[in-house]
Design an enzyme around this catalytic site. Structure first.
Site, mmCIF file in Angstrom:
data_model
loop_
_atom_site.group_PDB
_atom_site.id
_atom_site.type_symbol
_atom_site.label_atom_id
_atom_site.label_comp_id
_atom_site.label_asym_id
_atom_site.label_seq_id
_atom_site.Cartn_x
_atom_site.Cartn_y
_atom_site.Cartn_z
ATOM 1 C CB ALA A 146 5.197 39.901 0.731
ATOM 2 N N GLY B 135 3.076 35.202 2.808
ATOM 3 C CA GLY B 135 2.780 36.171 3.859
ATOM 4 C C GLY B 135 1.308 36.160 4.260
ATOM 5 C CD GLU C 279 5.370 33.970 6.382
ATOM 6 O OE1 GLU C 279 5.233 34.863 5.501
ATOM 7 O OE2 GLU C 279 6.476 33.509 6.705
ATOM 8 C CD GLU D 224 6.710 32.012 1.601
ATOM 9 O OE1 GLU D 224 6.450 30.793 1.547
ATOM 10 O OE2 GLU D 224 6.159 32.781 2.401
HETATM 11 N N1 DAK Z 1 2.255 39.738 -5.310
HETATM 12 C C1 DAK Z 1 1.896 40.518 -6.346
HETATM 13 N N2 DAK Z 1 0.928 40.241 -7.213
HETATM 14 C C2 DAK Z 1 0.265 39.094 -7.045
HETATM 15 C C3 DAK Z 1 0.562 38.198 -5.988
HETATM 16 C C4 DAK Z 1 1.595 38.560 -5.098
HETATM 17 N N3 DAK Z 1 1.947 37.822 -4.029
HETATM 18 N N4 DAK Z 1 -0.256 37.134 -6.098
HETATM 19 C C5 DAK Z 1 -1.046 37.354 -7.154
HETATM 20 N N5 DAK Z 1 -0.746 38.528 -7.729
HETATM 21 C C6 DAK Z 1 -1.340 39.144 -8.898
HETATM 22 C C7 DAK Z 1 -0.866 38.476 -10.193
HETATM 23 O O1 DAK Z 1 0.367 39.021 -10.604
HETATM 24 C C8 DAK Z 1 -1.991 38.818 -11.126
HETATM 25 O O2 DAK Z 1 -1.838 40.178 -11.539
HETATM 26 P P1 DAK Z 1 -2.110 40.610 -13.110
HETATM 27 O O3 DAK Z 1 -1.241 39.734 -13.913
HETATM 28 O O4 DAK Z 1 -3.582 40.332 -13.280
HETATM 29 O O5 DAK Z 1 -1.749 42.062 -13.115
HETATM 30 C C9 DAK Z 1 -3.214 38.735 -10.242
HETATM 31 O O6 DAK Z 1 -2.748 38.905 -8.910
HETATM 32 C C10 DAK Z 1 -3.923 37.409 -10.341
HETATM 33 O O7 DAK Z 1 -2.961 36.375 -10.191
HETATM 34 P P2 DAK Z 1 -2.909 35.110 -11.205
HETATM 35 O O8 DAK Z 1 -3.155 35.545 -12.594
HETATM 36 O O9 DAK Z 1 -1.648 34.399 -10.900
HETATM 37 O O10 DAK Z 1 -4.196 34.293 -10.686
HETATM 38 P P3 DAK Z 1 -4.366 32.727 -10.532
HETATM 39 O O11 DAK Z 1 -5.805 32.522 -10.129
HETATM 40 O O12 DAK Z 1 -3.873 31.993 -11.740
HETATM 41 O O13 DAK Z 1 -3.422 32.301 -9.314
HETATM 42 C C11 DAK Z 1 -2.406 32.514 -7.144
HETATM 43 C C12 DAK Z 1 -3.645 32.812 -8.023
HETATM 44 C C13 DAK Z 1 -2.655 33.228 -5.798
HETATM 45 C C14 DAK Z 1 -2.321 30.997 -6.877
HETATM 46 C C15 DAK Z 1 -1.131 32.990 -7.840
HETATM 47 O O14 DAK Z 1 -1.294 34.360 -8.209
HETATM 48 C C16 DAK Z 1 0.095 32.886 -6.997
HETATM 49 O O15 DAK Z 1 0.701 31.818 -6.903
HETATM 50 N N6 DAK Z 1 0.511 34.030 -6.401
HETATM 51 C C17 DAK Z 1 1.790 34.120 -5.676
HETATM 52 C C18 DAK Z 1 1.739 33.395 -4.352
HETATM 53 C C19 DAK Z 1 3.094 33.462 -3.652
HETATM 54 O O16 DAK Z 1 4.109 33.005 -4.170
HETATM 55 N N7 DAK Z 1 3.091 34.051 -2.462
HETATM 56 C C20 DAK Z 1 4.313 34.186 -1.627
HETATM 57 C C21 DAK Z 1 4.944 35.533 -1.899
HETATM 58 S S1 DAK Z 1 6.421 35.791 -0.939
HETATM 59 C C22 DAK Z 1 8.620 39.371 5.626
HETATM 60 C C23 DAK Z 1 7.277 39.650 5.504
HETATM 61 C C24 DAK Z 1 6.517 38.962 4.553
HETATM 62 C C25 DAK Z 1 7.124 38.051 3.689
HETATM 63 C C26 DAK Z 1 8.482 37.798 3.837
HETATM 64 C C27 DAK Z 1 9.259 38.474 4.791
HETATM 65 N N8 DAK Z 1 9.433 40.077 6.645
HETATM 66 C C28 DAK Z 1 8.716 40.871 7.648
HETATM 67 C C29 DAK Z 1 10.821 39.891 6.697
HETATM 68 C C30 DAK Z 1 6.287 37.372 2.709
HETATM 69 C C31 DAK Z 1 6.755 36.878 1.525
HETATM 70 C C32 DAK Z 1 5.797 36.330 0.561
HETATM 71 O O17 DAK Z 1 4.612 36.262 0.796
#
Ligand code: DAK
Length: 258
Positions: free
Chosen positions: A66, A109, A112, A132
């Site tokens: 997300a 997400g 998921e 997360e």
């Molecule tokens: N959201 C927003 N931006 C994101 C992102 C994300 N999840 N993942 C990556 N980006 C953006 C980064 O901010 C960066 O943007 P700029 O700085 O260039 O503007 C760009 O994508 C590239 O990311 P990195 O610079 O970090 O690139 P790397 O190759 O170093 O790393 C990475 C790639 C995918 C490993 C890393 O970006 C990363 O760890 N991303 C976050 C992964 C994460 O934590 N995902 C879980 C998010 S929480 C629900 C529904 C859904 C959910 C919950 C409840 N309900 C229906 C109740 C879901 C929750 C989640 O998914």
């Protein structure tokens, strides 16, 4: 309908492909992105010409979860907000089979979303994880519930508690992924699989999907009764008559979906 975050393609073989296409944000599943995904999938689900669907991303990323920017300042009320949850819930109500074709990151997400599909075809570069915990939260779109049913408690716990990520090969070994292919061919392989399913008896396909999913919701006795009733129901279809006649005539069946 025109889309800004996704690309939609229809194949002649009755397969619809929805491609997440915001590589700049690693296909972060923002509200507008999820709205478009659901609109496209529901349109295909309602389209007689489409019999199986494929959901994919880019070769580098399926979806990195997300949109963290969108969520970072959210209040509990905003998170409970009906639209946010409803978008995700709509996935469970699709009738036609949906195959995830995953390459690169499928995190949070994104993982998921892939698990909410009926099958997963992966490229060798796919990575599955629930990171997360690094954000001080936990999976919220089915991660804890679907992982435990697929990969078992030990691995589900490690993935959610300690950000253990699975490679494509590991994911295949533990039953999260159907099959792994090279990056160059995984999408075509997913489309080929979808085309094979699309060519089969549509009503039986629909009831099989519904009945397999029911197994996750019911005790065995209720699931077996549900299965038996759907089996009997298919004897009211022309496709059952055609399928069995075609077998006996040693010819291929001509499915009508009736
Ligand atoms: N959201 C927003 N931006 C994101 C992102 C994300 N999840 N993942 C990556 N980006 C953006 C980064 O901010 C960066 O943007 P700029 O700085 O260039 O503007 C760009 O994508 C590239 O990311 P990195 O610079 O970090 O690139 P790397 O190759 O170093 O790393 C990475 C790639 C995918 C490993 C890393 O970006 C990363 O760890 N991303 C976050 C992964 C994460 O934590 N995902 C879980 C998010 S929480 C629900 C529904 C859904 C959910 C919950 C409840 N309900 C229906 C109740 C879901 C929750 C989640 O998914």
């Amino acid at each position: 309908m025109t889309y800004e975050n996704i690309v939609v393609e229809y194949s002649v073989q009755g397969v619809g492909v929805v491609k997440l296409n915001q590589p700049r944000t690693f296909n972060a599943l923002s509200g507008p992105m999820m709205d478009e995904i659901m609109a496209a999938l529901e349109a295909m689900d309602a389209d007689q010409a489409i019999r199986c669907m494929v959901l994919t991303g880019t070769n580098r990323v399926f979806a990195a979860g997300a949109d963290i920017k969108e969520m970072s300042e959210a209040s509990p009320a905003e998170m409970i907000n009906k639209a946010f949850i409803a978008r995700w819930d709509r996935l469970r109500h699709l009738n036609k089979p949906l195959i995830a074709a995953v390459s690169g990151y499928a995190l949070g997400g994104g993982c998921e979303l892939a698990m909410a599909c009926d099958m997963i075809v992966a490229s060798e570069s796919a990575v599955f994880g629930q990171p997360e915990i690094n954000l001080g939260v936990m999976p919220g779109a089915g991660g804890t519930q679907r992982l435990i049913r697929t990969v078992g408690k030990a691995l589900a716990m490690e993935m959610c508690l300690n950000d253990r990520r699975l490679t494509a090969i590991e994911a295949e070994r533990v039953g999260l992924v159907n099959k792994v292919f090279p990056v160059e061919s995984y999408l075509q392989e997913a489309i080929n699989l979808a085309a094979q399913i699309a060519a089969r008896a549509p009503l039986a396909i629909r009831l099989i999907k519904e009945t397999v999913n029911m197994a996750l919701e019911t005790p065995l006795s209720a699931g077996l009764a549900y299965e038996r009733n759907n089996f009997y129901m298919l004897f009211s279809t022309q496709d059952q008559k055609e399928g069995m006649a075609a077998f006996l005539d040693k010819r291929s069946a001509d499915w009508k979906g009736e």
